[in-house]
Structures are given as C-alpha cells and as structure tokens.
Motif scaffolding. Sequence first.
Motif, mmCIF file in Angstrom:
data_model
loop_
_atom_site.group_PDB
_atom_site.id
_atom_site.type_symbol
_atom_site.label_atom_id
_atom_site.label_comp_id
_atom_site.label_asym_id
_atom_site.label_seq_id
_atom_site.Cartn_x
_atom_site.Cartn_y
_atom_site.Cartn_z
ATOM 1 N N VAL A 1 0.874 -1.172 0.000
ATOM 2 C CA VAL A 1 0.000 0.000 0.000
ATOM 3 C C VAL A 1 0.908 1.217 0.000
ATOM 4 C CG1 VAL A 1 -1.721 1.328 1.267
ATOM 5 C CG2 VAL A 1 -1.898 -1.171 1.176
ATOM 6 N N GLU A 2 0.862 1.957 -1.079
ATOM 7 C CA GLU A 2 1.738 3.117 -1.220
ATOM 8 C C GLU A 2 1.136 4.372 -0.608
ATOM 9 O OE1 GLU A 2 4.717 2.967 -2.379
ATOM 10 O OE2 GLU A 2 4.652 0.899 -3.099
ATOM 11 N N MET B 1 0.133 -5.376 -6.174
ATOM 12 C CA MET B 1 -0.092 -6.726 -5.654
ATOM 13 C C MET B 1 0.319 -7.756 -6.695
ATOM 14 S SD MET B 1 -4.243 -7.032 -5.828
ATOM 15 C CE MET B 1 -5.149 -6.572 -7.327
ATOM 16 N N LYS B 2 0.645 -8.947 -6.190
ATOM 17 C CA LYS B 2 0.944 -10.086 -7.054
ATOM 18 C C LYS B 2 -0.064 -11.181 -6.725
ATOM 19 C CE LYS B 2 5.173 -11.498 -7.956
ATOM 20 N NZ LYS B 2 6.518 -12.132 -7.836
ATOM 21 N N LEU B 3 -0.873 -11.551 -7.730
ATOM 22 C CA LEU B 3 -1.889 -12.572 -7.549
ATOM 23 C C LEU B 3 -1.340 -13.933 -7.961
ATOM 24 C CD1 LEU B 3 -5.108 -10.766 -8.847
ATOM 25 C CD2 LEU B 3 -4.363 -11.125 -6.482
ATOM 26 N N PRO B 4 -1.782 -14.983 -7.301
ATOM 27 C CA PRO B 4 -1.278 -16.320 -7.641
ATOM 28 C C PRO B 4 -1.706 -16.746 -9.039
ATOM 29 C CG PRO B 4 -3.136 -16.473 -6.131
ATOM 30 C CD PRO B 4 -2.785 -15.014 -6.233
ATOM 31 N N SER B 5 -0.889 -17.589 -9.658
ATOM 32 C CA SER B 5 -1.191 -18.117 -10.985
ATOM 33 C C SER B 5 -0.778 -19.575 -11.039
ATOM 34 C CB SER B 5 -0.451 -17.325 -12.070
ATOM 35 O OG SER B 5 -0.621 -17.919 -13.333
ATOM 36 N N THR C 1 7.786 -1.443 -6.252
ATOM 37 C CA THR C 1 7.752 -1.903 -4.861
ATOM 38 C C THR C 1 9.031 -1.595 -4.107
ATOM 39 O OG1 THR C 1 8.444 -4.104 -5.604
ATOM 40 C CG2 THR C 1 6.087 -3.728 -5.344
ATOM 41 N N LYS C 2 10.166 -1.602 -4.783
ATOM 42 C CA LYS C 2 11.445 -1.199 -4.184
ATOM 43 C C LYS C 2 11.729 -1.915 -2.867
ATOM 44 C CE LYS C 2 11.294 3.421 -6.216
ATOM 45 N NZ LYS C 2 11.215 4.869 -5.945
ATOM 46 N N GLY C 3 11.430 -3.200 -2.846
ATOM 47 C CA GLY C 3 11.746 -3.974 -1.647
ATOM 48 C C GLY C 3 10.721 -3.846 -0.545
ATOM 49 N N ASN C 4 9.589 -3.139 -0.804
ATOM 50 C CA ASN C 4 8.592 -2.957 0.245
ATOM 51 C C ASN C 4 7.438 -3.959 0.164
ATOM 52 O OD1 ASN C 4 9.872 -0.677 1.333
ATOM 53 N ND2 ASN C 4 8.982 0.617 -0.277
ATOM 54 N N LYS C 5 7.624 -5.037 -0.568
ATOM 55 C CA LYS C 5 6.555 -6.023 -0.748
ATOM 56 C C LYS C 5 6.253 -6.720 0.571
ATOM 57 C CE LYS C 5 9.226 -7.501 -3.987
ATOM 58 N NZ LYS C 5 9.910 -8.230 -5.056
ATOM 59 N N THR C 6 4.982 -6.954 0.812
ATOM 60 C CA THR C 6 4.532 -7.676 1.988
ATOM 61 C C THR C 6 3.979 -9.023 1.549
ATOM 62 O OG1 THR C 6 3.974 -5.647 3.155
ATOM 63 C CG2 THR C 6 2.981 -7.671 3.975
ATOM 64 N N SER C 7 4.541 -10.109 2.061
ATOM 65 C CA SER C 7 4.024 -11.435 1.731
ATOM 66 C C SER C 7 2.865 -11.757 2.659
ATOM 67 C CB SER C 7 5.114 -12.492 1.888
ATOM 68 O OG SER C 7 6.163 -12.254 0.965
ATOM 69 N N ILE C 8 1.856 -12.442 2.122
ATOM 70 C CA ILE C 8 0.686 -12.829 2.893
ATOM 71 C C ILE C 8 0.676 -14.333 3.022
ATOM 72 C CG2 ILE C 8 -1.828 -12.751 3.020
ATOM 73 C CD1 ILE C 8 -1.745 -10.286 1.301
#
Length: 249
Positions: free
Chosen positions: A178-179, A194-198, A241-248
């Motif tokens: 969330v930016e 976001m990255k959605l599963p595939s 994202t610059k390294g700010n990705k949050t994994s769920i």
Amino acid sequence: MGKTNLKNLVQDYFNAYETKERGILEELLSHDFTFNSPVDDKINREAYFEKCWPSCKDIEEYHIQNLFTDGDEAVIRYECVLKSGATFQNMEHFLFENGKINEITVYFGFDLKHDSVNIAKVQRLNEAFVTGDIDYIVDNIAEDIEWNFIGDSVMEGKEAARNNLEPMRGVVAKEHTVEKIIVQGNNALVEGTMKLPSKHSEGTTYAFCDVYKFDKENNNKVKTLSSYLIELSSEDYDRLTKGNKTSIE
C-alpha cells in the motif's frame, strides 16, 4: 450509586464492544438512552445500535487511560486499537439513571483530512480484497452501490457485486504493498501493488487504485467505488515496490 459500580458499568460497556456481545450492551443501556457526538445529536437507542454497534467488528481492544466518577456521572479517556492496527483516542461522558446508562456524549477531534477511523476502514477493506475476504466486503457496501471498473464495466447493486466477487473468495495475494491512503470527508483513495497467484507462473502483478465514497447516512458503507487496475511487467513491479513487498501467508 457507588463509585465502584459506576466504573464497573463503564468497563462492561467497553468490554461488550471487545467481545462483540450485544446482549450485554442492551442490558446496560436505559430504554430512553441517547447518544451524542460531533456527528450525532441525541440519537435514540434504536438509532445508536443501528449506527454505532456495527463498528465492534473492527475493534480489537480498548486501553483505558483515565476513568473518573462523580455522583451519577463518569468521564473516561481511552485509546482504541482497531484490528487493522490503527489507533485513536476519545473522551466520553456517561450519565446514569437507576443503574443504567442513560446518556453518552463522545468528544473527539474531527479533522476530515486525518480521520483515523475512516483510514482504518479503508485499510481493512483493502486487506479484505487481497485476502479474499468476500463476506467483509459485501457487508460493507451499500445495497445500491455503483462500482466502476475503469476501462471495463460498471456494476450496480450489492447482489451483482456479490456475484462478481465470489470467484475471488479465499484467493490470497502472494505479495502486496500500500503506497498511499488519502481520506477527506466521505471520500477515500488507496493506491498500491499486488501479485496474484497463478497456476502456470510466478504470479501476475498489478498496480491498483481504488477510490471510495462512503454513505454517512448508512453506517459509512461504500456508496460508490472506482477501481483502476493495470497489469505490470515483473521489472515495473520490482521498480515500484522497491523492496517494500509484503508477503501474505
């Protein structure tokens, strides 16, 4: 009425919100109970339960900072922690009559640009989208919602929204950020990635921006929603994202 009893009644009132036990609250409030705040002018018991009680779903706990009593009155200052992690502070004045809470007046800062309650609601809605919590989304949209998928289609009504969202139930984003969240009055914006599963790849990446308009006359449910969604290349996604990705999990 003794001072200890007053304190216990006030604490029981806030405990009811923490435990989501409406029956406890119904026992605490008098039949002619009224509620006041900067946005409520002596609403009655029925309107109070309709407008205020649903917020218990978003509340994690209260931290009582001060609690004073005098005769049939009590004043409390507290911090409320929401499930989203956001916090806010209020003061409330209680009036008692015959062992029941007869009137509550809430005092809170009302800055439309920094409304922590609405910010928390937007955060919770965004969390519901990225975790596939369809029930929460449907519970918080108006019956006559207008949902505009920019560049694609416009969807009208809660039932249409429910049907459209159902394939997303339980679909959890692999990563998200969330930016920006901006709230002003009954309007809000949330922007992120976001990255959605595939099934056949590492996942599909998107940039999103959702613009909400809340209906203040209907428990702040979402009246209109404009959704912008842009598919990103992996390079653009990593750059944004610059390294700010949050994994769920």
